[in-house]
Design an enzyme around this catalytic site. Sequence first.
Site: not given
Ligand code: MG
Length: 501
Positions: A266-267, A270, A296
């Site tokens: 997830h990170e 980003h 996101e």
């Molecule tokens: Mg996020």
Amino acid sequence: MKYTNSTTEALVKQYREISLLNKVSALLSWDMEVNMPKKATESRAAQNSYITKLISDRWLDKTFKSNLEKAKKLKKLNKEERACVRNVEHSAKYYHRVPQEIIVEQSEATSKAFMAWREAREKNKFSIFAPHLKKIIKLNQLVAKHIGFYDNPYDALLDIYEPGFTADEGQELFGSLINETTPLLVEIKKSKFFKQKSNLLDKEYDISLQKQLSEFILAKIGYDFSAGRQDISTHPFTTELGTGDTRITNRFSPHNFIESIMVAMHEGGHALYEQGVNEEYAGTPLEGGVSLGIHESQSRFWENQVGRSHEFIKYLEPVMSAFYPIQLKEENAESLYRAFNRVNPSMIRVEADEVTYNLHIALRFEIEEGLLNNEIKVEELPKVWNTRMKKYLGVTPKNDSEGVLQDVHWSYGSFGYFPTYTLGNLYSAQFAWAMGKELDTKKLIKDGNFGSILSWQRENIHKHGSLYRPKELIKKVTGKSLSANYFIDYLSKKYANIYNL
Ligand code: MG
């Protein structure tokens, strides 16, 4: 970047000071979350609020304001200049239209509200937070009035986080999500696989090994460790501290080894976005991602579309087994795939799976809209919350701490932020659909060939920074406006297969 006139050049030059201050402020916050000793809380708060004041001074600077006004009237700007002016105008709206007294009052109200929220959550008593929430809603209504809206104050606030997104669009998107997801959830609950227990997360997974595995995965998907680092914090996040410095954090718990893998994906998603923006845009109003929702979408893409796919688990299974040979002895790609995609309707948003996640957000979206339009009273909030939880997810919170008091966002004064989480899920599915028309994504994932996937994202999304608005970008990349159908289609097919529906 090329400039056609001295006004936009001066505007961007002045913006650079704001950008520098933002990065300094981000570094202070990163340190606060990752390294700072407890006793430094007060001195750090003073440093942070001083930088915040400097930033607000830069936005309110008279020459900056007049350059912006002049630039808005210029006719023959190039594409990048036009986007710069548009982005500055959008961010400046809050500072230029909302009176200073309200901004100051807001910052005081939210500091108090945060303390009250913490106490209310600890003591499990909504009434401690209620008067503060009332005040925050009033202030948000005022902010919306000053920013300006047509017929719904929520629109003015939604636009701060996701430019151009309106409550009407939200109603439509969340409406389809509720209509399609609640029956899917009912079907899943009836499946024999739903009740099957696994002891996978009862075992212990060495934390230093978890850290190594997450670093392996990050490097594999293309995260550049010479332009970033991974540290530990209570709540994982990604922060951009300047060109060549995009940091992420993770958290490691001894039993749940799945979580740190998913956080890294997830990170990492980003961070890949930030690392892929055209370097010429650094320090300009085109730096960073388009919006919270689009940002996101890049994290959700790597976390869910890639990380929770059958192909990825198949690819990673031998690696995971090499890291934890004893713990995973009985497992295979199929059982791990099921474990990574377990549907478990629960009270808590941050622990939610792909199927139920957006239902948590739908509830918050409806409540925010109701509160801002005085259609829901603060006093009735716990009841409204619990009734809707039951209706959408089929569960009822035992108390307010695991219900209406679970998220920090409202105490910060943020209304309109929550929907961007769902927008991220919807954009990610629509981008994945578009990618699938050009690439054999499944095969690339199965082979661990993530470079081709990243190149596609770099070319279509990352390199543009915030040159486009969210609506322009989704249309440019997918040929269509945002629709919930791509996500619903993805979800139904995937979970029908996992739960044998
Ligand atoms: Mg996020």
